[in-house]
Write a protein that holds these residues in place. Structure first.
Motif, PDB file in Angstrom:
ATOM      1  N   SER A  13      27.702 107.209  58.833  1.00 15.61           N
ATOM      2  CA  SER A  13      27.123 108.489  58.399  1.00 15.61           C
ATOM      3  C   SER A  13      27.763 109.699  59.075  1.00 15.61           C
TER       4      SER A  13
ATOM      5  N   GLU B 282      17.703 122.048  61.504  1.00 10.68           N
ATOM      6  CA  GLU B 282      16.469 121.739  60.793  1.00 10.68           C
ATOM      7  C   GLU B 282      16.772 121.051  59.463  1.00 10.68           C
ATOM      8  N   GLU B 283      17.825 121.519  58.785  1.00  9.17           N
ATOM      9  CA  GLU B 283      18.217 120.903  57.515  1.00  9.17           C
ATOM     10  C   GLU B 283      18.753 119.487  57.735  1.00  9.17           C
ATOM     11  N   LEU B 284      19.502 119.311  58.818  1.00  9.02           N
ATOM     12  CA  LEU B 284      19.997 117.968  59.139  1.00  9.02           C
ATOM     13  C   LEU B 284      18.840 117.004  59.331  1.00  9.02           C
TER      14      LEU B 284
ATOM     15  N   ASP C  33      29.578 112.354  56.821  1.00 13.43           N
ATOM     16  CA  ASP C  33      28.623 113.134  56.033  1.00 13.43           C
ATOM     17  C   ASP C  33      27.936 114.199  56.896  1.00 13.43           C
ATOM     18  N   ILE C  34      27.529 113.807  58.108  1.00  9.56           N
ATOM     19  CA  ILE C  34      26.850 114.759  58.996  1.00  9.56           C
ATOM     20  C   ILE C  34      27.799 115.882  59.397  1.00  9.56           C
TER      21      ILE C  34
ATOM     22  N   ALA D 180      25.102 123.783  57.494  1.00  3.74           N
ATOM     23  CA  ALA D 180      23.740 123.261  57.558  1.00  3.74           C
ATOM     24  C   ALA D 180      23.141 123.530  58.934  1.00  3.74           C
TER      25      ALA D 180
ATOM     26  N   ARG E 149      28.251 118.319  56.585  1.00  2.00           N
ATOM     27  CA  ARG E 149      27.086 119.194  56.445  1.00  2.00           C
ATOM     28  C   ARG E 149      27.131 120.331  57.471  1.00  2.00           C
TER      29      ARG E 149
ATOM     30  N   ALA F 135      15.910 117.210  58.108  1.00  2.00           N
ATOM     31  CA  ALA F 135      15.174 117.010  56.863  1.00  2.00           C
ATOM     32  C   ALA F 135      15.944 116.124  55.883  1.00  2.00           C
ATOM     33  N   GLU F 136      17.279 116.187  55.940  1.00  2.00           N
ATOM     34  CA  GLU F 136      18.101 115.523  54.920  1.00  2.00           C
ATOM     35  C   GLU F 136      18.765 114.239  55.399  1.00  2.00           C
ATOM     36  N   THR F 137      18.731 113.957  56.706  1.00  2.00           N
ATOM     37  CA  THR F 137      19.351 112.739  57.250  1.00  2.00           C
ATOM     38  C   THR F 137      18.352 112.032  58.162  1.00  2.00           C
ATOM     39  N   ASP F 138      18.810 110.981  58.802  1.00  2.00           N
ATOM     40  CA  ASP F 138      17.936 110.253  59.738  1.00  2.00           C
ATOM     41  C   ASP F 138      17.823 110.939  61.095  1.00  2.00           C
TER      42      ASP F 138
END
Length: 617
Positions: A384, A399-401, A387-388, A396, A391, A403-406
């Motif tokens: 992952s 807070e968005e991380l 992808d991180i 990003a 972002r 909300a959208e990832t683990d």
């Protein structure tokens, strides 16, 4: 897994600027170090090529990676001074090359040929110079024979200049004897230790005024250091281990891989003593059985040591061809044999019997499943990462991380005293200590396979805790400080009595005597630094020495001057002369190198150097 998290910026503007820098310098040959002959600077008439600096810097990076197991980022390269080490190296080489050309010094072809013939990399299986190996090595290096010869000639010429300017110098006897006097002098002293705890019963309780005075005098003890308010998103294997799928076959495969741990055959710890004939071995066994001698005595009779006959811990199959059956027939320690060994008839002394151990699969299934789940979670995190990072690069927020990832969101008021959770990780502390308000969150690794990114929200200045908040701590420290002062005062009073002619015994003090201690003396229980204090005294003088847990009172009894004619002194003199000669020679060489560089003049192009750094990332 990504290896350069820290070198990536989440700021798109940085990408643009770096791109413009590389494009702007492409005309200087930085786009490809081997495409043009471009220099980062010069010493006199000798240019320092981009390729040379890049190779030397890459060598320093490789050595750093070999030592730490980490690929350093550009920040770390500069923080640890790897770039400066490389730059000093190429500047020194250029200085020597320029001077050699100026004065017309060079080694001859014979020296170059001899160096080639002695190089291990060019030797064949017979240990002699091999033309095929030579040509193959040059091909891999991308060099012609002439270019490689020039490299050797330059290196040997530099060495020639170095030896001429700063070879090992002759050190005056007076200098060596002064060093010997320092290192070899020995001192005998007697000392007594007075721990702070030993006088606490004599200390009265501290008053409010004394607590307040201590608090005022030691504000640093009660001050919260500068604190960074940090928001962070992080992800560790244990956070998602329960989501990682583990198949039964994977668990059983891991159990098989660890079979050496879970299934241990019976073993013996054995000594083997070989004899010239079976009759000699039988006679030795009879002597043991009669009590005339033991196995250790037989070893000594043969002029051997226990290490000479020790086989260590062995399994049955390791002794299959030499006494294995008789050795493993014993169910308790004892003598086995005689039996044939690969060296002849032997007696075996079984020192210990280690029974077989077998762990059932079901008893460790849960443990293996947990281990595999963590490993699979690490792999999931590694998958992952891209992808991180993408972002973050796209802007990003943390807070968005979350909300959208683990990744999980958290915050911490971080300072040098912070403990627990993410503050326990060295990697986090390193990033948190360096973070600035202008920094964008970047992904960094944790040593357990996790990752994190942080944002600095604010900085709180150092804050003195009010006395009411730390009163208990202040009372304890004030009381101990009062006891410390009393211990010092007591020791100083004893010192006065020693100087007045009394002995330690007269003072009813328990003492220790250290015989003939040198300056490097160390022994557990002797306060660190006490010996250095002893070497400041004259015979009969005493001193009070404060250390971590109390106070030591010591008196120097005897100064033992060194004997110049002793074997120890002669060995030490030889070593000191050689070491001092090398150090003086090295100092002389550096002075010479600085002088020739100054006379020739040096110029460096920092923009080109920075471009090399950018290319290596």
């Amino acid at each position: 897994m990504a290896k350069a998290f820290r070198s990536k910026s989440a700021n798109l503007l940085v990408y643009v600027l770096v791109g413009l820098l590389v494009l702007g310098l492409a005309g200087f040959g930085i786009g490809n170090f081997t495409s043009t002959v471009q220099s980062i600077g010069s010493v006199g008439d000798e240019e320092i090529t981009v390729q040379e600096y890049a190779q030397v810097l890459q060598g320093e990076i490789n050595r750093f990676q070999a030592r730490t197991g980490q690929v350093p980022s550009l920040f770390e390269i500069q923080q640890f001074g790897l770039d400066q080490v490389a730059l000093r190296g190429v500047v020194l080489n250029a200085s020597l090359d320029n001077e050699a050309n100026r004065i017309g010094v060079s080694v001859g072809d014979k020296t170059v040929v001899e160096e080639l013939r002695q190089s291990d990399r060019f030797k064949g299986t017979d240990g002699a110079f091999d033309v095929s190996a030579y040509e193959f090595a040059l091909e891999r290096l991308g060099l012609t024979a002439g270019e490689y010869d020039d490299i050797i000639r330059e290196e040997k010429t530099r060495l020639l200049l170095q030896q001429a300017a700063g070879g090992s110098l002759q050190v005056p006897d007076a200098y060596t004897e002064t060093l010997m006097s320092y290192f070899l002098e020995k001192r005998t002293f007697e000392w007594a230790d007075m721990a702070v705890e030993s006088v606490m019963s004599q200390v009265s309780e501290v008053s409010d005024a004394e607590v307040k005075a201590f608090y005022d005098e030691h504000e640093a003890n009660f001050t919260v250091p500068e604190t960074k308010q940090i928001t962070y998103a992080w992800l560790t294997p244990d956070m998602i281990a329960d989501q990682a799928s583990v198949s039964d076959s994977e668990v059983r495969d891991l159990f098989e891989e660890k079979s050496s741990i879970y299934v241990v055959p019976e073993r013996r710890i054995v000594e083997r003593l070989v004899f010239s004939s079976r009759s000699a071995a039988e006679a030795a066994l009879s002597r043991i059985e009669s009590g005339a001698i033991d196995f250790e005595g037989l070893i000594q009779e043969k002029g051997l040591t226990p290490e000479d006959v020790n086989l260590g811990t062995v399994e049955r199959e390791e002794l299959a061809l030499e006494g294995g059956e008789v050795v493993f027939a014993l169910t308790e320690p004892g003598i086995a044999g005689p039996a044939e060994s690969k060296f002849g008839p032997a007696l075996f002394n079984v020192l210990a019997v280690l029974n077989a151990q077998a762990t059932e699969f079901e008893s460790v299934r849960a443990e293996l499943e947990a281990e595999l789940a963590l490993e699979n979670a690490r792999l999931d995190i590694a998958d992952s990462l891209e992808d991180i990072e993408d972002r973050l690069a796209a802007g990003a927020t943390l807070e968005e991380l979350a909300a959208e990832t683990d990744m999980q969101l958290a915050s911490i008021d971080f300072n040098s005293d912070s403990e627990g959770e993410i503050a326990e990780f060295f990697e986090f502390r390193q990033v948190a200590e360096a973070v600035d308000a202008s920094d964008f969150p970047e992904l960094s690794e944790l040593d357990n396979g996790g990752v994190f990114a942080i944002r600095l929200d604010g900085v709180l200045p150092p804050r003195l805790k009010p006395l009411s908040e730390v009163r208990s701590e202040a009372e304890t420290e004030a009381f101990r400080e009062k006891a410390r002062k009393l211990a010092i005062e007591t020791a100083e009073n004893f010192e006065s009595e020693l100087e007045g002619g009394k002995s330690f015994a007269d003072l009813d003090l328990t003492t220790n005597v250290v015989e003939e201690a040198q300056r490097t003396f160390f022994e557990p229980g002797v306060p660190f630094g006490l010996v250095a204090e002893i070497f400041k005294l004259e015979s009969g003088e005493s001193a009070v020495f404060e250390h971590g847990s109390g106070v030591a009172l010591a008196r120097l009894e005897t100064i033992h001057a060194y004997d110049l004619d002793s074997a120890e002194a002669l060995d030490t003199k030889e070593g000191l002369e050689a070491q001092a000669g090398r150090e003086l020679g090295l100092n002389a060489f550096h002075i010479y190198a600085d002088a020739i560089r100054f006379d020739a003049g040096m110029s460096l192009d920092q923009a080109i150097i920075d471009a090399v750094h950018a290319q290596l990332q």
